[in-house]
Design a protein around this motif. Sequence first.
Motif, PDB file in Angstrom:
ATOM      1  N   VAL A  25       6.007 -18.644  44.043  1.00 28.96           N
ATOM      2  CA  VAL A  25       7.023 -18.259  43.059  1.00 28.96           C
ATOM      3  C   VAL A  25       6.623 -18.695  41.652  1.00 28.96           C
ATOM      4  CG1 VAL A  25       9.427 -18.645  42.374  1.00 28.96           C
ATOM      5  CG2 VAL A  25       8.875 -18.245  44.754  1.00 28.96           C
ATOM      6  N   SER A  26       5.768 -19.690  41.570  1.00 24.44           N
ATOM      7  CA  SER A  26       5.367 -20.226  40.268  1.00 24.44           C
ATOM      8  C   SER A  26       4.367 -19.339  39.533  1.00 24.44           C
ATOM      9  CB  SER A  26       4.753 -21.617  40.453  1.00 24.44           C
ATOM     10  OG  SER A  26       3.618 -21.541  41.326  1.00 24.44           O
ATOM     11  N   LYS A  27       3.874 -18.265  40.178  1.00 25.90           N
ATOM     12  CA  LYS A  27       2.825 -17.453  39.569  1.00 25.90           C
ATOM     13  C   LYS A  27       3.215 -15.976  39.516  1.00 25.90           C
ATOM     14  CE  LYS A  27      -1.458 -18.415  40.471  1.00 25.90           C
ATOM     15  NZ  LYS A  27      -2.757 -18.590  41.173  1.00 25.90           N
ATOM     16  N   GLY A  28       2.592 -15.280  38.569  1.00 29.33           N
ATOM     17  CA  GLY A  28       2.694 -13.831  38.523  1.00 29.33           C
ATOM     18  C   GLY A  28       3.996 -13.290  37.944  1.00 29.33           C
ATOM     19  N   ILE A  29       4.012 -11.970  37.761  1.00 30.04           N
ATOM     20  CA  ILE A  29       5.193 -11.287  37.229  1.00 30.04           C
ATOM     21  C   ILE A  29       6.348 -11.345  38.228  1.00 30.04           C
ATOM     22  CG2 ILE A  29       6.099  -9.099  36.357  1.00 30.04           C
ATOM     23  CD1 ILE A  29       4.000 -10.457  34.557  1.00 30.04           C
ATOM     24  N   ALA A  30       6.024 -11.211  39.522  1.00 28.24           N
ATOM     25  CA  ALA A  30       7.073 -11.289  40.549  1.00 28.24           C
ATOM     26  C   ALA A  30       7.749 -12.649  40.512  1.00 28.24           C
ATOM     27  CB  ALA A  30       6.472 -11.019  41.925  1.00 28.24           C
ATOM     28  N   GLY A  31       6.944 -13.722  40.394  1.00 29.06           N
ATOM     29  CA  GLY A  31       7.498 -15.065  40.319  1.00 29.06           C
ATOM     30  C   GLY A  31       8.349 -15.264  39.076  1.00 29.06           C
ATOM     31  N   LYS A  32       7.894 -14.717  37.953  1.00 32.68           N
ATOM     32  CA  LYS A  32       8.658 -14.835  36.706  1.00 32.68           C
ATOM     33  C   LYS A  32       9.994 -14.108  36.823  1.00 32.68           C
ATOM     34  CE  LYS A  32       8.288 -14.131  31.696  1.00 32.68           C
ATOM     35  NZ  LYS A  32       7.455 -13.605  30.591  1.00 32.68           N
ATOM     36  N   THR A  33       9.988 -12.957  37.500  1.00 31.45           N
ATOM     37  CA  THR A  33      11.230 -12.213  37.702  1.00 31.45           C
ATOM     38  C   THR A  33      12.227 -13.029  38.513  1.00 31.45           C
ATOM     39  OG1 THR A  33       9.994 -10.132  37.654  1.00 31.45           O
ATOM     40  CG2 THR A  33      12.206 -10.048  38.591  1.00 31.45           C
ATOM     41  N   ILE A  34      11.728 -13.721  39.531  1.00 34.48           N
ATOM     42  CA  ILE A  34      12.577 -14.599  40.336  1.00 34.48           C
ATOM     43  C   ILE A  34      13.165 -15.711  39.472  1.00 34.48           C
ATOM     44  CG2 ILE A  34      12.527 -16.396  42.130  1.00 34.48           C
ATOM     45  CD1 ILE A  34      12.627 -13.772  43.439  1.00 34.48           C
ATOM     46  N   ARG A  35      12.321 -16.339  38.679  1.00 37.12           N
ATOM     47  CA  ARG A  35      12.753 -17.488  37.883  1.00 37.12           C
ATOM     48  C   ARG A  35      13.747 -17.101  36.794  1.00 37.12           C
ATOM     49  NH1 ARG A  35       7.180 -18.194  37.938  1.00 37.12           N
ATOM     50  NH2 ARG A  35       7.030 -17.814  35.676  1.00 37.12           N
ATOM     51  N   GLU A  36      13.517 -15.933  36.166  1.00 37.07           N
ATOM     52  CA  GLU A  36      14.370 -15.517  35.052  1.00 37.07           C
ATOM     53  C   GLU A  36      15.573 -14.685  35.491  1.00 37.07           C
ATOM     54  OE1 GLU A  36      12.209 -13.791  31.837  1.00 37.07           O
ATOM     55  OE2 GLU A  36      10.935 -15.567  31.563  1.00 37.07           O
ATOM     56  N   LYS A  37      15.542 -14.214  36.751  1.00 37.64           N
ATOM     57  CA  LYS A  37      16.660 -13.451  37.320  1.00 37.64           C
ATOM     58  C   LYS A  37      17.014 -12.220  36.485  1.00 37.64           C
ATOM     59  CE  LYS A  37      18.845 -17.409  39.603  1.00 37.64           C
ATOM     60  NZ  LYS A  37      20.097 -18.165  39.797  1.00 37.64           N
ATOM     61  N   LYS A  38      15.991 -11.521  35.993  1.00 35.69           N
ATOM     62  CA  LYS A  38      16.235 -10.308  35.220  1.00 35.69           C
ATOM     63  C   LYS A  38      15.039  -9.369  35.368  1.00 35.69           C
ATOM     64  CE  LYS A  38      14.321 -12.006  30.824  1.00 35.69           C
ATOM     65  NZ  LYS A  38      14.621 -12.290  29.405  1.00 35.69           N
ATOM     66  N   PRO A  39      15.251  -8.061  35.183  1.00 32.62           N
ATOM     67  CA  PRO A  39      14.150  -7.107  35.282  1.00 32.62           C
ATOM     68  C   PRO A  39      13.106  -7.350  34.195  1.00 32.62           C
ATOM     69  CG  PRO A  39      16.277  -5.993  35.380  1.00 32.62           C
ATOM     70  CD  PRO A  39      16.541  -7.399  34.948  1.00 32.62           C
ATOM     71  N   LEU A  40      11.854  -7.104  34.530  1.00 34.52           N
ATOM     72  CA  LEU A  40      10.764  -7.234  33.571  1.00 34.52           C
ATOM     73  C   LEU A  40       9.959  -5.943  33.535  1.00 34.52           C
ATOM     74  CD1 LEU A  40       9.415 -10.828  34.377  1.00 34.52           C
ATOM     75  CD2 LEU A  40      10.944 -10.157  32.509  1.00 34.52           C
ATOM     76  N   ILE A  41       9.645  -5.485  32.329  1.00 37.36           N
ATOM     77  CA  ILE A  41       8.778  -4.319  32.133  1.00 37.36           C
ATOM     78  C   ILE A  41       7.514  -4.803  31.438  1.00 37.36           C
ATOM     79  CG2 ILE A  41       8.509  -2.082  31.019  1.00 37.36           C
ATOM     80  CD1 ILE A  41      11.520  -1.720  31.195  1.00 37.36           C
ATOM     81  N   ILE A  42       6.389  -4.614  32.078  1.00 36.31           N
ATOM     82  CA  ILE A  42       5.105  -5.062  31.550  1.00 36.31           C
ATOM     83  C   ILE A  42       4.246  -3.828  31.263  1.00 36.31           C
ATOM     84  CG2 ILE A  42       3.136  -6.588  31.926  1.00 36.31           C
ATOM     85  CD1 ILE A  42       5.887  -7.991  32.030  1.00 36.31           C
ATOM     86  N   PRO A  43       4.110  -3.428  29.989  1.00 38.77           N
ATOM     87  CA  PRO A  43       3.365  -2.201  29.663  1.00 38.77           C
ATOM     88  C   PRO A  43       1.854  -2.323  29.885  1.00 38.77           C
ATOM     89  CG  PRO A  43       4.120  -3.294  27.664  1.00 38.77           C
ATOM     90  CD  PRO A  43       4.758  -4.016  28.801  1.00 38.77           C
ATOM     91  N   ASN A  44       1.316  -3.537  29.754  1.00 38.30           N
ATOM     92  CA  ASN A  44      -0.120  -3.755  29.945  1.00 38.30           C
ATOM     93  C   ASN A  44      -0.304  -5.047  30.732  1.00 38.30           C
ATOM     94  OD1 ASN A  44      -2.867  -4.275  29.806  1.00 38.30           O
ATOM     95  ND2 ASN A  44      -3.069  -3.560  27.693  1.00 38.30           N
ATOM     96  N   ALA A  45      -0.527  -4.910  32.042  1.00 47.93           N
ATOM     97  CA  ALA A  45      -0.561  -6.077  32.923  1.00 47.93           C
ATOM     98  C   ALA A  45      -1.605  -7.105  32.501  1.00 47.93           C
ATOM     99  CB  ALA A  45      -0.808  -5.628  34.364  1.00 47.93           C
ATOM    100  N   TYR A  46      -2.820  -6.647  32.212  1.00 47.93           N
ATOM    101  CA  TYR A  46      -3.910  -7.580  31.927  1.00 47.93           C
ATOM    102  C   TYR A  46      -3.801  -8.221  30.544  1.00 47.93           C
ATOM    103  CZ  TYR A  46      -6.372  -6.714  36.256  1.00 47.93           C
ATOM    104  OH  TYR A  46      -6.713  -6.681  37.600  1.00 47.93           O
TER     105      TYR A  46
END
Length: 266
Positions: free
Chosen positions: A210-231
């Motif tokens: 849970v501490s890593k990645g966009i999925a983990g950040k979504t869990i921690r922040e409890k809100k949708p995330l849109i990442i236009p450029n992953a890298y």
Amino acid sequence: NSFESTLSRLFSVRKAEIWRYSQKTREVMLNGHKGFRLENSGIAGEILENPRTVNLQLNKLHGHYNPEVDSSEEEAVLGVPVFNQQEELVYVVMLRGPRQKVLFTKADEELLKCVAPFIALGMENSSTYSLYYDNYQKTHLEEESLASLLEVAELLSSQLDIDKLVETITLKGAQLTDADRCSLFLLNDKGDRLISEVHQGLDEVIDIPVSKGIAGKTIREKKPLIIPNAYADGDFDSAVDRKTGYQTKNILCVPIINNRGEVIGV
């Protein structure tokens, strides 16, 4: 219209209608057609003027019953309003004549309340974009997206196989967003790792902290995330890409929240 036919099938009713009322111009439309007046629009007209849910076992009992629009036949009726305050528009989704029962249940009412805002948004966007020929494809895509949402709602009301339901919703999620693939992650019992339940395009289960990645950040922040450029995003973890050979370009990640307000996955 695909909206009305899908609604009719979803709720198994004789007829489904979508009414629209502009508080600025006082124009009333039914299923996209003009020429209606508020005072002659029957039960729907009263809901348009005074937005509230109406669920009646017998249409003729309503004070604004009009046989020309509300049918001369005795039948149950369910109407749910959706109010767009910014545009001063009111939509009413009407269901008439349940085929397999004599009245609409509380479950029918709650399901329609969930679906109605998507229908209003789809109708609103379609009518706006249809003014411009160059945006026809966008309008068509929105109509298809709404139809897919209604299909998901239909599945939720009828599908008992949870695995099949999850698989289908994930597939529809990819179709709705025109995504290359869609994955479903659920938190483990300890709440420290995300395990993939559905992982389109991959043979192996994905297990990430849970501490890593966009999925983990979504869990921690409890809100949708849109990442236009992953890298280009500092929170993106490319470990799964390196392992699979897939290159992630952009991401939409949405938290799954249970009825207790707890995030259980993404």
